[in-house]
Scaffold this active site. Structure first.
Site, PDB file in Angstrom:
ATOM      1  N   HIS A 187       3.943 -52.594  -2.507  1.00  0.00           N
ATOM      2  CA  HIS A 187       3.902 -51.239  -3.067  1.00  0.00           C
ATOM      3  C   HIS A 187       5.029 -51.080  -4.083  1.00  0.00           C
ATOM      4  O   HIS A 187       6.212 -51.143  -3.740  1.00  0.00           O
ATOM      5  CB  HIS A 187       4.044 -50.203  -1.959  1.00  0.00           C
ATOM      6  CG  HIS A 187       4.126 -48.800  -2.477  1.00  0.00           C
ATOM      7  ND1 HIS A 187       3.133 -48.236  -3.250  1.00  0.00           N
ATOM      8  CD2 HIS A 187       5.084 -47.844  -2.346  1.00  0.00           C
ATOM      9  CE1 HIS A 187       3.468 -47.004  -3.570  1.00  0.00           C
ATOM     10  NE2 HIS A 187       4.654 -46.748  -3.032  1.00  0.00           N
ATOM     11  N   ASP A 189       6.720 -48.624  -6.690  1.00  0.00           N
ATOM     12  CA  ASP A 189       6.877 -47.253  -7.190  1.00  0.00           C
ATOM     13  C   ASP A 189       7.228 -47.283  -8.672  1.00  0.00           C
ATOM     14  O   ASP A 189       8.245 -47.878  -9.050  1.00  0.00           O
ATOM     15  CB  ASP A 189       7.981 -46.527  -6.434  1.00  0.00           C
ATOM     16  CG  ASP A 189       7.612 -46.243  -4.991  1.00  0.00           C
ATOM     17  OD1 ASP A 189       6.615 -45.548  -4.770  1.00  0.00           O
ATOM     18  OD2 ASP A 189       8.327 -46.732  -4.088  1.00  0.00           O
ATOM     19  N   ASP A 301       1.574 -44.176   0.385  1.00  0.00           N
ATOM     20  CA  ASP A 301       2.889 -43.555   0.228  1.00  0.00           C
ATOM     21  C   ASP A 301       2.900 -42.099  -0.223  1.00  0.00           C
ATOM     22  O   ASP A 301       3.962 -41.488  -0.204  1.00  0.00           O
ATOM     23  CB  ASP A 301       3.744 -44.386  -0.746  1.00  0.00           C
ATOM     24  CG  ASP A 301       5.232 -44.220  -0.493  1.00  0.00           C
ATOM     25  OD1 ASP A 301       5.601 -43.862   0.644  1.00  0.00           O
ATOM     26  OD2 ASP A 301       6.033 -44.438  -1.404  1.00  0.00           O
ATOM     27  N   ASP A 438       7.570 -52.050   0.268  1.00  0.00           N
ATOM     28  CA  ASP A 438       7.975 -51.721  -1.096  1.00  0.00           C
ATOM     29  C   ASP A 438       8.551 -52.947  -1.807  1.00  0.00           C
ATOM     30  O   ASP A 438       9.469 -53.601  -1.298  1.00  0.00           O
ATOM     31  CB  ASP A 438       9.032 -50.623  -1.082  1.00  0.00           C
ATOM     32  CG  ASP A 438       8.471 -49.286  -0.637  1.00  0.00           C
ATOM     33  OD1 ASP A 438       7.245 -49.199  -0.442  1.00  0.00           O
ATOM     34  OD2 ASP A 438       9.258 -48.331  -0.460  1.00  0.00           O
ATOM     35  N   HIS A 581       3.990 -40.253  -6.983  1.00  0.00           N
ATOM     36  CA  HIS A 581       4.455 -39.467  -5.831  1.00  0.00           C
ATOM     37  C   HIS A 581       5.975 -39.406  -5.695  1.00  0.00           C
ATOM     38  O   HIS A 581       6.471 -38.776  -4.744  1.00  0.00           O
ATOM     39  CB  HIS A 581       3.835 -40.005  -4.534  1.00  0.00           C
ATOM     40  CG  HIS A 581       4.064 -41.468  -4.308  1.00  0.00           C
ATOM     41  ND1 HIS A 581       3.146 -42.415  -4.685  1.00  0.00           N
ATOM     42  CD2 HIS A 581       5.094 -42.144  -3.762  1.00  0.00           C
ATOM     43  CE1 HIS A 581       3.604 -43.615  -4.363  1.00  0.00           C
ATOM     44  NE2 HIS A 581       4.783 -43.476  -3.809  1.00  0.00           N
TER      45      HIS A 581
END
Length: 809
Positions: A187, A189, A301, A438, A581
């Site tokens: 993941h 971000d 998430d 992450d 997000h």
């Protein structure tokens, strides 16, 4: 045929109404006693005036009948033409965008269908009490009802703190084995602790580079990726050979692009327009560069999940999805009833057309310790990035062990126990086990550690059929396909026995008293700035499309700045990035928030340029005279922002003595608007004209810099305007040398129910009069308004009658 019948019935009705009217008139004459008496007395006694009136009425009726016949004939001819055109398979020729007299732009419908539809009573059945959705089947899980029943007591569940003890019978898989799909993921971000670009340079590019190498080493390996914003940036920096390798990996199913949005968006603050826009941007990029469209959604998430997202994914042809961040009490309740997989349906859906299969992850997080089973202490031992000697370890103080021939049997049994316990929370014998966290897999060593050790475990399972388990690496769609196959249905259908759910999963809490709701309102300045960019993007796309279409049809597209399309794309991507997000939510670090703000401001400035160029072209009567000059734009912006954290400052229009200043107003809505347009000018002596040169009524107001101070030489002019749908309107501003020309309509004051006239065409100075410590009055020669500062009461109006010279309440 249906249209012909409707035309025939309509014509017959009109004809019958006309004949019936004539009959009533004649019948009235026949039954009028006075008229009958006059008729019996002879022609000489019947008044000539009434005869002429009756004759004229009969002539009018005859004329109406002829007009009705003509109308019906025209309708019949139109129907015949349409029918002949449809039977011949003809297609309408592309038409030039046409500007109507009211200022709106008209584009013909592409398929010739009418732009209206009838509303049947059954269309609104969902709003009726007790109405069933899906032909009589209601959603078993209504989230409002579920939430009302839960105690939210957060009792200690043992090793699964927020759950309960899970048990099973080892023999229950003898008839049908357990099928396990371990899904490696990372993941990423697009901004959180680091900025988007910093994350890419430090970690993301290394993850994707290693992915291409490591997946090609063994065809049994799998990987999923979600954030297209990162992927597109990486794609632009790799060789054509590596791009071809990525396409092969996608083609043979080793790499799956899940959801396919520009980001994994927040689902609480984002407007549906921006959510759709970032999804379209990602899907179009995938189709254009890799030739694939996503099949499954992946949202691990976002801080709670909206019912809007499954609707959008289903409309984007996805058939399945996964969610993670749901209140721990709801997860426990769903797990206890084996409702963690369900068909997510919109509450207003009357025919189950919005259903999408959703998988809810049951445990605390999406990291490895909380994905293999209910005991994180054991699952952490199978996160091989945490092998001794690495940078991270297991908080439960039991480190992982590398899988060898001497310990594989014991480690496989320990892991299988977790798999079986997790499978007891679901209704099928197909199990999904995510493997990642992450920014995982940023080092080649982690790829080797995870893939090699898990493959040894999988090989052991395969070599011991008595364990009744088949485990392998898989993608998200691999899991859902196996689930559909086991249930004997095609993808997208409802598995037998699976519940139907409606509602959303807000608000989210990951532990007791930790409610993730502050981000609904945090950093409101940037939330507002995102909405402003949204509105400008919509307006810019509409105007650019109209202008470019017109320029191409007119053959002058070489003069039009086609480079503006790149500005639109960049703005769309920056707006999509902000839906992340950790962006619109305001949960990123301060430096990252500033980076988002800079991107938003850059795109906002670019969109104003696109709007100005398109509006300039569209309002020109002579398109050949269009000339584009970036250094000297013809139209300027209505407001500017100095920095990414500055409030917008409206442009002050300098109304000079001789030339007129022109203001172009654009309505980006599909319907006409009656609105007040406010402008700032540098003089109170201003005259406003419309496109036809007719004066408009205006209101002149002071511009306040504080509660008691006015801005010198700046005035606000407000004009009530009716703006056409998707239309441009032009205002002319010029200096009024005669103060009586300032207002071009009568201004009236309404005080205490009375209509008090103020003499038109006059502008009067206003002064502030302090009366007490907190009180003040506004007064000119006709009106005084007093306000009580301590209580907020007021205003108290006093109106001076011109003739009597004194104030009246």
């Amino acid at each position: 045929m249906k249209l012909k019948k409707q035309v025939s019935v309509c014509g017959a009705a009109i004809f019958c109404a006309a004949v019936f009217s004539l009959y009533l008139m004649l019948d009235r004459v026949q039954h009028d006693p006075a008229a009958a008496a006059r008729h019996q007395a002879g022609p000489a006694s019947f008044p000539r005036s009434q005869i002429s009136v009756l004759q004229s009425r009969i002539e009018q009726l005859e004329q109406l009948l002829e007009e009705n016949h003509e109308i019906i004939s025209h309708i019949k001819e139109s129907v015949l033409e349409l029918t002949a055109h449809a039977e011949a398979g003809g297609q309408p020729l592309p038409a030039l965008p046409l500007r109507l007299p009211n200022g709106s732009w008209l584009l013909p419908p592409p398929d010739g269908r009418p732009s209206f539809c009838s509303v049947a009573p059954q269309d609104c059945r969902f709003a009726l009490p007790g109405a069933d959705a899906g032909g009589g089947q209601r959603a078993e899980l209504q989230m409002l009802a579920v939430s009302a029943l839960l105690p939210y007591d957060n009792q200690d569940g043992g090793v699964w703190k927020q759950g309960f003890d899970v048990t099973y019978d080892p023999r229950e898989w003898d008839a049908g084995g357990l099928q396990v799909f371990v899904v490696p993921h990372s993941h990423n971000d697009p901004g959180w602790i680091k900025t988007f670009d910093k994350y890419y340079v430090d970690q993301t590019q290394h993850i994707l580079n290693s992915m291409v190498v490591k997946l090609q080493e063994d065809p049994r390996r799998r990987f999923i990726w979600s954030e297209i914003s990162f992927f597109s940036k990486w794609w632009d920096n790799i060789s054509t050979q590596k791009q071809a390798a990525v396409r092969r990996l996608v083609g043979n199913g080793q790499l799956e692009m899940v959801t396919g949005g520009w980001v994994m968006p927040d689902e609480a603050n984002s407007h549906y327009f921006a959510m759709i826009d970032q999804l379209i941007e990602g899907h179009q990029w995938l189709e254009r560069n890799i030739g694939v469209m996503p099949r499954s959604g992946w949202a691990v998430d976002p801080f709670g999940h909206s019912a809007t997202m499954p609707y959008l994914l289903r409309r984007a042809n996805l058939t399945s999805m996964l969610i993670q961040r749901v209140h721990y009490a709801i997860k426990k309740h769903f797990a206890a009833n084996r409702n963690l997989e369900f068909m997510w349906r919109q509450s207003w859906d009357p025919d189950a057309s919005t259903d999408i299969l959703c998988h809810m992850m049951p445990f605390y997080s999406y990291d490895v310790p909380h994905t293999c089973g209910p005991d994180p202490k054991i699952c952490c031992q199978f996160d091989f990035k945490r092998l001794p000697g690495g940078r991270i370890n297991c908080p439960w103080k039991v480190p992982p062990k590398a899988i060898t021939s001497t310990n594989v049997a014991e480690r496989a049994q320990l892991l299988l126990d977790q798999y079986r316990k997790k499978s007891k929370l679901y209704r099928s014998k197909v199990l999904l086990v995510p493997l990642g966290d992450d920014f995982r897999y940023d080092k080649p060593q982690e790829w080797d550690a995870q893939f090699l050790n898990y493959q040894r475990l999988f090989d052991y399972f395969s070599a011991h059929p008595d364990l009744h388990v088949q485990a392998q690496f898989g993608t998200l769609s691999d899991y859902f396909d196996a689930l559909y196959k086991q249930m004997g249905i095609v993808p997208g259908m409802r598995p037998p026995g699976f519940p139907v759910l409606s509602g959303d999963f807000f608000s989210y809490a990951d532990r007791e008293d930790h409610y993730w709701t502050g981000y609904y309102t945090s950093r409101p300045f940037y939330k507002s700035m995102g909405r402003v960019l949204e509105a400008h993007l919509r307006g810019a796309e509409i105007l650019y499309s109209l202008a470019l279409s017109h320029a191409r049809h007119a053959g002058v597209d070489s003069k039009y700045p086609l480079s503006d399309y790149a500005l639109l794309t960049d703005a769309r991507r920056n707006l999509g990035l902000f839906q992340h997000h950790d962006a619109i939510t305001g949960t990123a670090k301060e430096a990252v928030v500033v980076d988002y703000g800079v991107r938003l401001l850059h795109s906002l400035t670019s969109l104003k340029r696109v709007i100005s160029n398109a509006a300039h072209y569209l309002v020109l009567a002579d398109k050949e005279a269009y000339h584009y000059d970036l250094a000297v734009p013809v139209l300027g912006p209505d407001e500017t922002r100095l920095n990414q954290d500055s409030l917008p400052e409206k442009t002050v229009i300098k109304v000079d003595c001789l030339p007129c200043r022109f203001v172009v107003v654009f309505n980006p809505l599909e319907q006409e608007r009656l609105t007040v347009v406010s402008l700032l000018v540098n003089t109170p002596h201003v005259r406003v004209l419309n496109e036809e040169g007719q004066p408009l009524a205006v209101q002149l107001s002071a511009q306040w810099v504080s509660a008691a101070d006015m801005v010198p030489d700046v005035y606000q002019v407000s004009i009530l305007m009716r703006l056409p749908a998707l239309g441009l309107s032009i205002l002319q501003l010029s200096k009024a040398f005669d103060s009586h020309n300032t207002l071009k309509s009568s201004v009236r004051l309404f005080l205490h129910g009375r209509d008090l006239p103020v003499h038109k065409h006059e502008a009067f100075p206003v002064r502030v009069i302090p009366t007490a410590a907190d009180d003040f009055c506004l007064q000119n020669q006709h009106l005084r308004a007093c306000f009580a500062g301590s209580s907020g009461a007021g205003p108290s109006f006093l109106y001076r009658h011109r003739q009597q010279g004194h104030f009246l309440h």
